[in-house]
Design an enzyme around this catalytic site. Structure first.
Site, PDB file in Angstrom:
ATOM      1  N   ASP A  74       6.331  -2.335  16.718  1.00  8.08           N
ATOM      2  CA  ASP A  74       5.010  -2.936  16.844  1.00  8.08           C
ATOM      3  C   ASP A  74       4.698  -4.040  15.836  1.00  8.08           C
ATOM      4  O   ASP A  74       3.529  -4.349  15.605  1.00  8.08           O
ATOM      5  CB  ASP A  74       3.962  -1.826  16.692  1.00  8.08           C
ATOM      6  CG  ASP A  74       4.223  -0.982  15.443  1.00  8.08           C
ATOM      7  OD1 ASP A  74       4.882  -1.483  14.517  1.00  8.08           O
ATOM      8  OD2 ASP A  74       3.768   0.179  15.390  1.00  8.08           O
ATOM      9  N   GLU A  99      11.265   2.452  20.956  1.00  9.72           N
ATOM     10  CA  GLU A  99      10.080   3.174  20.489  1.00  9.72           C
ATOM     11  C   GLU A  99       8.834   2.717  21.263  1.00  9.72           C
ATOM     12  O   GLU A  99       7.807   2.348  20.704  1.00  9.72           O
ATOM     13  CB  GLU A  99       9.856   3.006  18.980  1.00  9.72           C
ATOM     14  CG  GLU A  99       8.993   4.098  18.375  1.00  9.72           C
ATOM     15  CD  GLU A  99       8.774   3.930  16.871  1.00  9.72           C
ATOM     16  OE1 GLU A  99       8.384   2.843  16.432  1.00  9.72           O
ATOM     17  OE2 GLU A  99       9.010   4.901  16.139  1.00  9.72           O
ATOM     18  N   GLU A 123      -0.734  -3.623  14.574  1.00  6.75           N
ATOM     19  CA  GLU A 123       0.405  -3.033  15.293  1.00  6.75           C
ATOM     20  C   GLU A 123       0.023  -2.447  16.658  1.00  6.75           C
ATOM     21  O   GLU A 123       0.795  -2.507  17.616  1.00  6.75           O
ATOM     22  CB  GLU A 123       1.084  -1.952  14.436  1.00  6.75           C
ATOM     23  CG  GLU A 123       1.833  -2.502  13.222  1.00  6.75           C
ATOM     24  CD  GLU A 123       0.948  -2.741  12.010  1.00  6.75           C
ATOM     25  OE1 GLU A 123      -0.261  -2.413  12.072  1.00  6.75           O
ATOM     26  OE2 GLU A 123       1.468  -3.269  11.003  1.00  6.75           O
ATOM     27  N   HIS A 164      -0.047   2.095   2.236  1.00  4.19           N
ATOM     28  CA  HIS A 164       0.030   0.626   2.239  1.00  4.19           C
ATOM     29  C   HIS A 164      -0.614  -0.035   3.442  1.00  4.19           C
ATOM     30  O   HIS A 164      -0.626  -1.251   3.532  1.00  4.19           O
ATOM     31  CB  HIS A 164       1.498   0.201   2.201  1.00  4.19           C
ATOM     32  CG  HIS A 164       2.201   0.433   3.503  1.00  4.19           C
ATOM     33  ND1 HIS A 164       2.674   1.658   3.878  1.00  4.19           N
ATOM     34  CD2 HIS A 164       2.477  -0.408   4.528  1.00  4.19           C
ATOM     35  CE1 HIS A 164       3.244   1.566   5.066  1.00  4.19           C
ATOM     36  NE2 HIS A 164       3.128   0.331   5.489  1.00  4.19           N
ATOM     37  N   ARG A 204      -2.683  -1.943   6.187  1.00  6.76           N
ATOM     38  CA  ARG A 204      -3.722  -2.968   6.075  1.00  6.76           C
ATOM     39  C   ARG A 204      -5.115  -2.362   6.142  1.00  6.76           C
ATOM     40  O   ARG A 204      -6.011  -2.716   5.402  1.00  6.76           O
ATOM     41  CB  ARG A 204      -3.590  -3.923   7.267  1.00  6.76           C
ATOM     42  CG  ARG A 204      -3.300  -5.338   6.926  1.00  6.76           C
ATOM     43  CD  ARG A 204      -3.010  -6.060   8.226  1.00  6.76           C
ATOM     44  NE  ARG A 204      -1.721  -6.694   8.154  1.00  6.76           N
ATOM     45  CZ  ARG A 204      -1.543  -7.967   7.837  1.00  6.76           C
ATOM     46  NH1 ARG A 204      -2.570  -8.723   7.546  1.00  6.76           N
ATOM     47  NH2 ARG A 204      -0.340  -8.492   7.801  1.00  6.76           N
ATOM     48  N   HIS A 222       3.957  -0.307  -2.714  1.00 11.96           N
ATOM     49  CA  HIS A 222       4.285  -1.326  -1.713  1.00 11.96           C
ATOM     50  C   HIS A 222       4.173  -2.718  -2.316  1.00 11.96           C
ATOM     51  O   HIS A 222       3.426  -2.938  -3.255  1.00 11.96           O
ATOM     52  CB  HIS A 222       3.329  -1.184  -0.525  1.00 11.96           C
ATOM     53  CG  HIS A 222       3.823  -1.833   0.727  1.00 11.96           C
ATOM     54  ND1 HIS A 222       3.463  -3.101   1.095  1.00 11.96           N
ATOM     55  CD2 HIS A 222       4.668  -1.387   1.697  1.00 11.96           C
ATOM     56  CE1 HIS A 222       4.050  -3.413   2.241  1.00 11.96           C
ATOM     57  NE2 HIS A 222       4.788  -2.390   2.627  1.00 11.96           N
TER      58      HIS A 222
HETATM   59  N1  UDP Z   1      10.795   4.134   3.083  1.00 11.87           N
HETATM   60  C1  UDP Z   1      11.767   3.815   2.140  1.00 11.87           C
HETATM   61  N2  UDP Z   1      11.363   3.587   0.852  1.00 11.87           N
HETATM   62  C2  UDP Z   1      10.074   3.653   0.454  1.00 11.87           C
HETATM   63  C3  UDP Z   1       9.085   3.976   1.425  1.00 11.87           C
HETATM   64  C4  UDP Z   1       9.485   4.204   2.717  1.00 11.87           C
HETATM   65  O1  UDP Z   1      12.964   3.758   2.454  1.00 11.87           O
HETATM   66  O2  UDP Z   1       9.790   3.436  -0.728  1.00 11.87           O
HETATM   67  C5  UDP Z   1      11.212   4.338   4.482  1.00 11.87           C
HETATM   68  C6  UDP Z   1      10.814   5.669   5.088  1.00 11.87           C
HETATM   69  O3  UDP Z   1      11.860   6.615   4.969  1.00 11.87           O
HETATM   70  C7  UDP Z   1      10.532   5.331   6.534  1.00 11.87           C
HETATM   71  C8  UDP Z   1      10.098   3.886   6.489  1.00 11.87           C
HETATM   72  O4  UDP Z   1      10.522   3.365   5.245  1.00 11.87           O
HETATM   73  O5  UDP Z   1      11.702   5.403   7.317  1.00 11.87           O
HETATM   74  C9  UDP Z   1       8.596   3.776   6.659  1.00 11.87           C
HETATM   75  O6  UDP Z   1       8.198   2.505   6.380  1.00 11.87           O
HETATM   76  P1  UDP Z   1       6.682   2.065   6.436  1.00 11.87           P
HETATM   77  O7  UDP Z   1       5.849   3.180   5.962  1.00 11.87           O
HETATM   78  O8  UDP Z   1       6.628   0.752   5.728  1.00 11.87           O
HETATM   79  O9  UDP Z   1       6.447   1.728   7.960  1.00 11.87           O
HETATM   80  P2  UDP Z   1       5.868   2.532   9.196  1.00 11.87           P
HETATM   81  O10 UDP Z   1       6.791   3.662   9.479  1.00 11.87           O
HETATM   82  O11 UDP Z   1       4.481   2.950   8.864  1.00 11.87           O
HETATM   83  O12 UDP Z   1       5.906   1.498  10.290  1.00 11.87           O
END
Ligand code: UDP
Length: 418
Positions: free
Chosen positions: A146, A168, A182, A257, A259, A290
Site C-alpha cells: 500500500d 498482499e 496507505e 511511526h 503518520r 524511526h
Molecule cells: N522492522 C525492522 N526493524 C525495525 C522495525 C521494524 O526490521 O527497527 C521490520 C519488522 O520486522 C516488520 C517491518 O519492519 O517486518 C515493519 O515495518 P513498518 O512498521 O515500517 O511497516 P508496516 O508493516 O507498518 O507497513
C-alpha cells in the site's frame, strides 16, 4: 562532504550514492536515476519494492523467481525477472537488500527531503513512466501492499498495459484516512490489478465483497511470514552490540511511526511508556526510533531520559526478529509486526484506532488500544504482571506458513507462460 550533483542539478543524498554503488557492484544494468532504453527479447516479470516492509515481503518472491529463472535451460530461456528498487526508504534499505540476498537489477531515486506526498507521487510517476518505456517485454508487474510507490508503479504499469499482480491484496480498515495514505493506495491498486494475491481468507472475502472476480483472487498466505521463517533459520550475530547485554532480561519491544500517530497521539503513547518504564524497572523497553524527523523529535524528546528505555536506530531485520522473539510484550502501530507477532505467539498492544489485521485480534495476539494512555497502561500492566495470558484460538497463525512466495510464483508463471 557535499552530495554529488547529477546532470540537471539533481542533488543526490549520500545514502543514495551508497545504494548506487551497491547496485553497480551487483552488475546492475540500470543503475542510473533515468534508465536508458533496452530491448528485452524475453518476457520480463517486473518486481517493485521501495520501503523496508516491501523489501521484507518481496524478498522471498525475488529469490524464488531468480531460482526458477536460473533453472531454465540455456536453450529454453523464455522469461526473466527484474527487481526494481524505487528508493522510497533508501536510508534503511541497503542492509535489508543485502541480508535477504536481493540485489536490485535497477533502482530509481524517488525521494527528496521535505517533499510532499503529491511531489513524491509526481517524481515517482516521471521515473516509473521512463522505466516502463524502456521495457517493451514486460509481461507482469508485481507490487506489494500500500505504499505510494507501489500505487504509482501499478498505475504506470496500467498506463503501459502491463498486467499487475498485487501482493498482499484485500487488507482494509473502515476509514479511508487510516492508515494514511496507505488505505487509499491499496484500494486504488485493487481497482487496476489483474491478479490479487490475498494473504488470508478474510482478505479474499473483502475483495469478493468489492466485486473483484473470484478467479483473479489467489489465497497465498503472507510473504512476510516466509521472511520471518527464513530469517529464523539463518545464523545470527547481533548487528547492534547492546542487544547481547539484554539476553535473558525482561524485554518490551516498542515501535511507533505512523503518520496519523504524529503529534498528540504519539505524545500520549510516549507519556504512557514513561509511566510503564518507571513502574517496571526490571524490564527494558527497547524502541528503535524511526527515521522520520517528526517521529524522532517526539520520541527522543520525551523518552531519552528514562533509564530503562533503550532508544536505538532502526534495527536490522535479524536484530528485530531477535527482539520480537525475546519480548514479553510488543507495543506497536505497525502492520507487519502484528502478523509476525501472531506467528511468534507474542501479545501485541496496537496503538492505532483501527487495524486491517483483524485476524490477529480474532486469533488472540493483537489488542487494539488506540492512543489512550490509560488503556495502554492498564493492558500492558495486565500482561507484565502475568494477570493476563494469551488465549489463542488455534495452534496455527492465520497469516502464513512460509510458502506464500512459492504459491505466487507458481500462479504467475502458469499465467504468463500459458
Ligand atoms: N522492522 C525492522 N526493524 C525495525 C522495525 C521494524 O526490521 O527497527 C521490520 C519488522 O520486522 C516488520 C517491518 O519492519 O517486518 C515493519 O515495518 P513498518 O512498521 O515500517 O511497516 P508496516 O508493516 O507498518 O507497513
Amino acid at each position: 562532504m557535499d552530495p554529488p550533483v547529477f546532470a540537471g542539478g539533481l542533488r543526490i543524498a549520500p545514502e543514495f550514492v551508497r545504494l548506487f554503488f551497491y547496485c553497480a557492484d551487483a552488475g546492475s544494468r540500470d543503475s542510473s536515476a533515468t534508465p536508458t532504453r533496452q530491448s528485452f527479447c524475453m518476457k520480463t516479470i517486473l518486481v517493485f519494492a521501495g520501503t523496508r516492509p516491501e523489501i521484507i515481503k518481496m524478498a522471498p518472491i525475488v529469490r524464488e523467481l531468480r531460482a526458477r529463472q536460473r533453472s531454465q535451460t540455456a536453450r529454453k530461456k523464455t522469461w526473466s525477472a527484474h527487481f526494481c528498487f524505487s528508493g522510497q526508504h533508501y536510508e534503511l534499505a541497503v542492509p535489508f537488500l543485502k541480508y535477504f540476498d536481493t540485489k536490485p537489477d535497477s533502482h530509481l531515486n524517488v525521494m527528496e527531503s521535505g517533499q510532499s506526498l503529491g511531489q513524491l507521487r509526481s517524481r515517482a510517476t516521471a521515473q516509473l513512466d521512463a522505466f516502463f518505456k524502456c521495457r517493451p517485454g514486460a509481461c507482469a508487474a508485481l507490487v506489494q501492499g500500500d505504499t505510494t510507490t507501489a500505487f504509482v508503479a501499478a498505475l504506470s504499469a496500467f498506463d503501459h498495459k502491463v498486467p499487475i499482480g498485487h501482493v498482499e491484496a484485500g487488507l482494509r480498515t473502515s476509514d479511508i484516512t487510516e492508515p494514511f495514505p496507505e488505505e487509499l493506495n491499496r484500494r486504488l491498486i485493487t481497482r487496476i490489478a489483474k491478479w490479487h494475491y490475498a494473504p488470508t481468507e478474510r482478505a479474499r472475502q473483502v475483495l469478493l465483497t468489492e466485486k473483484v472476480a473470484p478467479e483473479s483472487i489467489i489465497l497465498t498466505r503472507n510473504t512476510g511470514i516466509d521472511s520471518l521463517l527464513w530469517a529464523s533459520n539463518q545464523s545470527y550475530e547481533p548487528a547492534l552490540k547492546d542487544l547481547a547485554t539484554l539476553d535473558g532480561k525482561r524485554l518490551v519491544l516498542v515501535t511507533a511511526h505512523r503518520r496519523e500517530s504524529i503529534g498528540a497521539p504519539l505524545k500520549r503513547i510516549a507519556s504512557a511508556l514513561v509511566k510503564l518504564a518507571r513502574e517496571f524497572r526490571d524490564a527494558t523497553f527497547i524502541l528503535p526510533v524511526h527515521k522520520n524527523p517528526q517521529v524522532a523529535r517526539i520520541i527522543r524528546g520525551d523518552l531519552a531520559r528514562t533509564r530503562n528505555i533503550l532508544l536505538t536506530e532502526p534495527l536490522e531485520y535479524p536484530d528485530f526478529v531477535w527482539a520480537m522473539k525475546r519480548a514479553e510484550l510488543i507495543i506497536t502501530d505497525s502492520g507487519g509486526i502484528q502478523e509476525e507477532a501472531a506467528s511468534l505467539k507474542k501479545p501485541v498492544l496496537v496503538v492505532r484506532n483501527e487495524t486491517e489485521r483483524t485476524e490477529a485480534i480474532d486469533y488472540g495476539t493483537s489488542f487494539l488500544v488506540g492512543s489512550d494512555p490509560n488503556r495502554l497502561i492498564i493492558m500492558a500492566k495486565e500482561f507484565l504482571t502475568g494477570q493476563r495470558k494469551l488465549a489463542l484460538k488455534s495452534a496455527v497463525s492465520p497469516f502464513g506458513d512460509g510458502a506464500a512466495a512459492r504459491r505466487i510464483v507458481d500462479h504467475l508463471l502458469a499465467h504468463i507462460l500459458s
